[in-house]
Design a protein around this motif. Structure first.
Motif, PDB file in Angstrom:
ATOM      1  N   GLU A 129      65.942  38.364  39.305  1.00 16.99           N
ATOM      2  CA  GLU A 129      67.111  37.988  40.098  1.00 16.99           C
ATOM      3  C   GLU A 129      66.812  38.286  41.555  1.00 16.99           C
ATOM      4  OE1 GLU A 129      71.491  39.784  40.704  1.00 16.99           O
ATOM      5  OE2 GLU A 129      71.151  38.970  38.687  1.00 16.99           O
ATOM      6  N   GLY A 130      66.970  37.272  42.428  1.00 14.51           N
ATOM      7  CA  GLY A 130      66.709  37.435  43.847  1.00 14.51           C
ATOM      8  C   GLY A 130      67.799  38.219  44.549  1.00 14.51           C
ATOM      9  N   LYS A 131      67.595  38.476  45.832  1.00 17.93           N
ATOM     10  CA  LYS A 131      68.533  39.326  46.574  1.00 17.93           C
ATOM     11  C   LYS A 131      69.912  38.699  46.698  1.00 17.93           C
ATOM     12  CE  LYS A 131      67.180  37.803  51.230  1.00 17.93           C
ATOM     13  NZ  LYS A 131      66.702  38.270  52.562  1.00 17.93           N
ATOM     14  N   ASP A 132      70.005  37.386  46.580  1.00 10.99           N
ATOM     15  CA  ASP A 132      71.300  36.709  46.670  1.00 10.99           C
ATOM     16  C   ASP A 132      71.768  36.192  45.311  1.00 10.99           C
ATOM     17  OD1 ASP A 132      71.547  37.052  49.491  1.00 10.99           O
ATOM     18  OD2 ASP A 132      70.102  35.428  49.778  1.00 10.99           O
ATOM     19  N   GLY A 133      71.194  36.733  44.242  1.00  8.12           N
ATOM     20  CA  GLY A 133      71.637  36.378  42.903  1.00  8.12           C
ATOM     21  C   GLY A 133      70.948  35.185  42.294  1.00  8.12           C
ATOM     22  N   GLU A 134      70.041  34.534  43.048  1.00  5.94           N
ATOM     23  CA  GLU A 134      69.330  33.384  42.491  1.00  5.94           C
ATOM     24  C   GLU A 134      68.284  33.847  41.478  1.00  5.94           C
ATOM     25  OE1 GLU A 134      68.284  33.529  46.670  1.00  5.94           O
ATOM     26  OE2 GLU A 134      68.531  35.250  45.369  1.00  5.94           O
ATOM     27  N   ARG A 135      67.873  32.958  40.590  1.00  3.96           N
ATOM     28  CA  ARG A 135      66.841  33.264  39.601  1.00  3.96           C
ATOM     29  C   ARG A 135      65.518  32.720  40.105  1.00  3.96           C
ATOM     30  NH1 ARG A 135      65.639  36.953  35.911  1.00  3.96           N
ATOM     31  NH2 ARG A 135      67.919  37.187  35.989  1.00  3.96           N
ATOM     32  N   LEU A 136      64.554  33.616  40.318  1.00  6.65           N
ATOM     33  CA  LEU A 136      63.254  33.260  40.868  1.00  6.65           C
ATOM     34  C   LEU A 136      62.159  33.475  39.834  1.00  6.65           C
ATOM     35  CD1 LEU A 136      63.537  34.937  44.396  1.00  6.65           C
ATOM     36  CD2 LEU A 136      64.176  32.611  43.720  1.00  6.65           C
ATOM     37  N   LEU A 137      61.141  32.637  39.904  1.00  3.61           N
ATOM     38  CA  LEU A 137      60.046  32.658  38.933  1.00  3.61           C
ATOM     39  C   LEU A 137      58.724  32.577  39.678  1.00  3.61           C
ATOM     40  CD1 LEU A 137      59.526  32.166  35.687  1.00  3.61           C
ATOM     41  CD2 LEU A 137      59.004  29.849  36.463  1.00  3.61           C
ATOM     42  N   ILE A 138      57.721  33.321  39.191  1.00  4.83           N
ATOM     43  CA  ILE A 138      56.371  33.199  39.738  1.00  4.83           C
ATOM     44  C   ILE A 138      55.386  33.263  38.577  1.00  4.83           C
ATOM     45  CG2 ILE A 138      55.974  35.678  40.152  1.00  4.83           C
ATOM     46  CD1 ILE A 138      54.729  34.796  42.893  1.00  4.83           C
ATOM     47  N   GLY A 139      54.308  32.467  38.658  1.00  4.58           N
ATOM     48  CA  GLY A 139      53.364  32.390  37.546  1.00  4.58           C
ATOM     49  C   GLY A 139      51.927  32.512  38.021  1.00  4.58           C
ATOM     50  N   TRP A 140      51.047  32.754  37.080  1.00  6.40           N
ATOM     51  CA  TRP A 140      49.611  32.860  37.338  1.00  6.40           C
ATOM     52  C   TRP A 140      49.007  31.460  37.335  1.00  6.40           C
ATOM     53  CZ3 TRP A 140      45.823  33.938  32.842  1.00  6.40           C
ATOM     54  CH2 TRP A 140      44.516  34.084  33.329  1.00  6.40           C
ATOM     55  N   MET A 141      48.259  31.127  38.395  1.00  7.30           N
ATOM     56  CA  MET A 141      47.595  29.834  38.478  1.00  7.30           C
ATOM     57  C   MET A 141      46.149  30.010  38.014  1.00  7.30           C
ATOM     58  SD  MET A 141      49.066  28.176  41.999  1.00  7.30           S
ATOM     59  CE  MET A 141      48.640  26.509  41.514  1.00  7.30           C
ATOM     60  N   HIS A 142      45.887  29.531  36.835  1.00  7.47           N
ATOM     61  CA  HIS A 142      44.554  29.685  36.238  1.00  7.47           C
ATOM     62  C   HIS A 142      44.267  28.475  35.371  1.00  7.47           C
ATOM     63  CE1 HIS A 142      41.039  31.589  34.464  1.00  7.47           C
ATOM     64  NE2 HIS A 142      41.509  31.312  33.268  1.00  7.47           N
ATOM     65  N   ARG A 143      43.169  27.825  35.630  1.00  9.59           N
ATOM     66  CA  ARG A 143      42.793  26.651  34.852  1.00  9.59           C
ATOM     67  C   ARG A 143      41.854  27.086  33.740  1.00  9.59           C
ATOM     68  NH1 ARG A 143      40.536  21.093  37.516  1.00  9.59           N
ATOM     69  NH2 ARG A 143      40.392  19.850  35.611  1.00  9.59           N
ATOM     70  N   TRP A 144      42.332  27.037  32.515  1.00 10.66           N
ATOM     71  CA  TRP A 144      41.593  27.544  31.373  1.00 10.66           C
ATOM     72  C   TRP A 144      40.277  26.782  31.215  1.00 10.66           C
ATOM     73  CZ3 TRP A 144      43.354  31.889  29.091  1.00 10.66           C
ATOM     74  CH2 TRP A 144      44.661  32.255  29.421  1.00 10.66           C
ATOM     75  N   ASN A 145      39.243  27.538  30.913  1.00 11.57           N
ATOM     76  CA  ASN A 145      37.886  26.999  30.698  1.00 11.57           C
ATOM     77  C   ASN A 145      37.268  26.438  31.968  1.00 11.57           C
ATOM     78  OD1 ASN A 145      38.108  27.546  27.875  1.00 11.57           O
ATOM     79  ND2 ASN A 145      39.255  25.642  27.627  1.00 11.57           N
ATOM     80  N   GLN A 146      37.892  26.709  33.106  1.00 17.87           N
ATOM     81  CA  GLN A 146      37.320  26.266  34.372  1.00 17.87           C
ATOM     82  C   GLN A 146      36.255  27.267  34.826  1.00 17.87           C
ATOM     83  OE1 GLN A 146      39.854  26.539  37.793  1.00 17.87           O
ATOM     84  NE2 GLN A 146      38.883  24.835  38.846  1.00 17.87           N
ATOM     85  N   THR A 147      35.261  26.782  35.515  1.00 19.78           N
ATOM     86  CA  THR A 147      34.250  27.656  36.093  1.00 19.78           C
ATOM     87  C   THR A 147      34.902  28.622  37.076  1.00 19.78           C
ATOM     88  OG1 THR A 147      32.630  25.877  35.910  1.00 19.78           O
ATOM     89  CG2 THR A 147      32.082  27.708  37.374  1.00 19.78           C
ATOM     90  N   ASN A 148      34.484  29.892  37.030  1.00 18.96           N
ATOM     91  CA  ASN A 148      35.004  30.879  37.967  1.00 18.96           C
ATOM     92  C   ASN A 148      34.622  30.498  39.393  1.00 18.96           C
ATOM     93  OD1 ASN A 148      36.257  32.677  36.179  1.00 18.96           O
ATOM     94  ND2 ASN A 148      34.325  33.683  35.706  1.00 18.96           N
ATOM     95  N   PRO A 149      35.345  31.015  40.388  1.00 15.87           N
ATOM     96  CA  PRO A 149      34.920  30.800  41.765  1.00 15.87           C
ATOM     97  C   PRO A 149      33.547  31.428  41.997  1.00 15.87           C
ATOM     98  CG  PRO A 149      36.631  32.463  41.662  1.00 15.87           C
ATOM     99  CD  PRO A 149      36.558  31.848  40.308  1.00 15.87           C
ATOM    100  N   PRO A 150      32.848  31.008  43.028  1.00 14.78           N
ATOM    101  CA  PRO A 150      31.569  31.651  43.330  1.00 14.78           C
ATOM    102  C   PRO A 150      31.734  33.165  43.438  1.00 14.78           C
ATOM    103  CG  PRO A 150      31.868  29.712  44.700  1.00 14.78           C
ATOM    104  CD  PRO A 150      33.164  29.930  43.984  1.00 14.78           C
ATOM    105  N   LYS A 151      30.789  33.901  42.889  1.00 16.93           N
ATOM    106  CA  LYS A 151      30.899  35.361  42.873  1.00 16.93           C
ATOM    107  C   LYS A 151      31.032  35.937  44.275  1.00 16.93           C
ATOM    108  CE  LYS A 151      28.836  39.473  40.747  1.00 16.93           C
ATOM    109  NZ  LYS A 151      30.031  39.812  39.955  1.00 16.93           N
TER     110      LYS A 151
END
Length: 481
Positions: free
Chosen positions: A287-309
């Motif tokens: 619940e946000g500071k003004d009562g709104e419902r906020l959502l955040i998620g992990w951005m990850h592409r499954w089976n994708q190559t990792n970024p350069p080390k």
């Protein structure tokens, strides 16, 4: 030196070696990051904890990283909140949630024990139990002396302790409820509920959702909340066993319905996907500071190559999304100040493109692009991150009501979204948020959302609109920085 000190000293000594991090999507200072945890508004700021391994860009012993923000663009990194330093969380402080009680910030998380971590799994030796930690200032946490507070004694027969995780705690009329994901004896996913009066003594309450045997799904990261007088249950879906990997994608679903807390019964009415891309998982709401419902998620592409080390980091979060239920659909809108951050302006009105005709936009490293299309239009393609012959392509076929996303960056894979024009407006609106490694597309003010990630070094900045048959664009807005 204890594990918390070791992690925090390592971060301070090595964080300046990290490069190519996203510009306005949250990412770790260094190392690996996955699920958002403990997302909450506390003492005037939004707190985001997250699954964290600072020492490498691959998953390993899970700590809880920590940062705070007031606007979701400017972040202050705080010391690592928890490390896996107890017998009951020896192999990871796995995902969980936060709740305020008596002015203190409490977090509930899964203590993971697996003596074979990093090697072949032996399920009989794995245990996942729920633990509590608390903080007076929201920064320094003390693990409860009675941990774990939910384990074998509280988990009924018919469920497997080896997959029992991701507690999300809420308070309803003075009672605390916790929803958890678990694998049942049939090896399929369920969402079960516990209840408590003090966050320490917990009893099993009910099973509120079960995947079917034929779906071959394990469920993770449940979330339960009320928005616009509707109860919403979220959960992420993954293959229940490796043999189903090609058949069951990693996605996040929502159910809109009615939760009877006293009886422990959830009655779903509608189901949908939170994101149609291949890159959005394990979201958590608050619940946000003004009562709104906020959502955040992990951005990850499954089976994708990792970024350069040499990047030195791996993982980022989505933009925060404000949630509403409109016409029995969960609608998501980006919760950042688009106008002030990007200063977008109209760069085209009533633009007609013949087949193959190109409209070029000189892009910047990050940007906001909005294209409004009448439902009488035909086909056109938006090319993003264009560099030579390479680009990420969003083909819109208005007549057939379908959108296709493909890319020359990242690993192969196409995304298809059907039924674009479900609203009553005469137009289709596409709002695109472009960052160094990601694109988030909000269709019709968030009726549907598509996310995409790619860590390639050589992505371009320019944008091109290419006409197809009968292409007409009502308005084009762009702002970059």
């Amino acid at each position: 030196m204890n594990k918390l000190q070791k992690a925090n000293e390592y971060i301070q000594q090595n964080k300046n070696n990290v490069n190519n991090r996203p510009i306005y999507h949250f990412s770790p200072e260094i190392g690996w990051m996955n699920d958002p945890n403990g997302f909450t508004f506390y003492q005037g700021k939004y707190h985001l904890f997250y699954q964290y391994y600072p020492y490498d860009i691959v998953w390993s012993d899970m700590h809880w990283g920590h940062a705070v923000t007031e606007n979701f663009i400017d972040w202050e990194y705080l010391p690592v909140a928890m490390a896996n330093d107890k017998a009951y969380d020896a192999n990871g402080c796995f995902s969980g949630s936060a709740i305020e009680k008596d002015g203190k910030l409490y977090v509930m998380y899964t203590g993971h024990v697996d003596p074979n971590l990093g090697f072949d799994k032996v399920e009989s030796e794995i245990a996942e139990r729920q633990c509590i930690a608390s903080s007076e200032d929201g920064i320094t946490f003390e693990k409860h002396k009675l941990n774990p507070v939910i384990g074998e004694k509280q988990l009924p027969e018919g469920y497997l302790i080896c997959d029992f995780r991701d507690p999300k705690v809420i308070e309803v009329n003075g009672v605390y409820y916790c929803v958890l994901s678990v694998r049942n004896a049939q090896r399929r996913g369920e969402i079960i509920m516990f209840k408590s009066l003090d966050l320490v003594q917990w009893t099993y309450h009910s099973s509120i959702f079960q995947s079917t045997f034929e779906e071959n799904k394990l469920l993770e990261c449940p979330d339960l909340f009320k928005v616009d007088e509707k109860d919403v249950l979220l959960f992420s879906e993954m293959p229940c066993d490796p043999e189903y990997t090609k058949d069951v994608p990693n996605t996040t679903a929502y159910l809109i319905g009615k939760m009877d807390f006293e009886r422990g019964k959830f009655t779903p009415d509608d189901k949908g996907l939170l994101d149609y891309g291949q890159t959005f998982y394990a979201p958590q709401s608050t619940e946000g500071k003004d009562g709104e419902r906020l959502l955040i998620g992990w951005m990850h592409r499954w089976n994708q190559t990792n970024p350069p080390k040499e990047y030195g980091f791996n993982g980022m979060m989505s933009l925060p999304r404000k949630l509403n239920v409109i016409n029995e659909r969960l609608v998501q809108q980006p919760f950042i100040d688009t106008q002030n951050y990007f200063s977008p302006s109209v760069i085209g009105e009533i633009v007609q493109l013949t087949e193959g005709e190109e409209m070029h936009i000189e892009g910047k490293t990050t940007g906001f692009l909005e294209v409004v299309v009448p439902k009488t239009s035909g086909e056109f393609t938006i090319k993003l991150n264009k560099e030579g012959e390479k680009s990420t392509n969003i083909k819109v076929d208005v007549e057939n009501n379908v959108l296709l996303l493909s890319s020359d960056y990242g690993d192969e894979g196409n995304i298809k979204v059907e039924d674009l024009s479900t609203n009553s407006d005469e137009n289709i609106k596409l709002s695109l948020y472009i960052d160094l490694h990601s694109i988030e597309l909000f269709i019709n003010s968030g009726e549907k959302v598509v996310s995409f990630t790619a860590y390639d070094r050589d992505k371009g900045k320019d944008i091109m609109l290419v006409g197809g048959e009968k292409a007409e664009l009502k308005r084009i807005v762009y702002g970059g920085r």
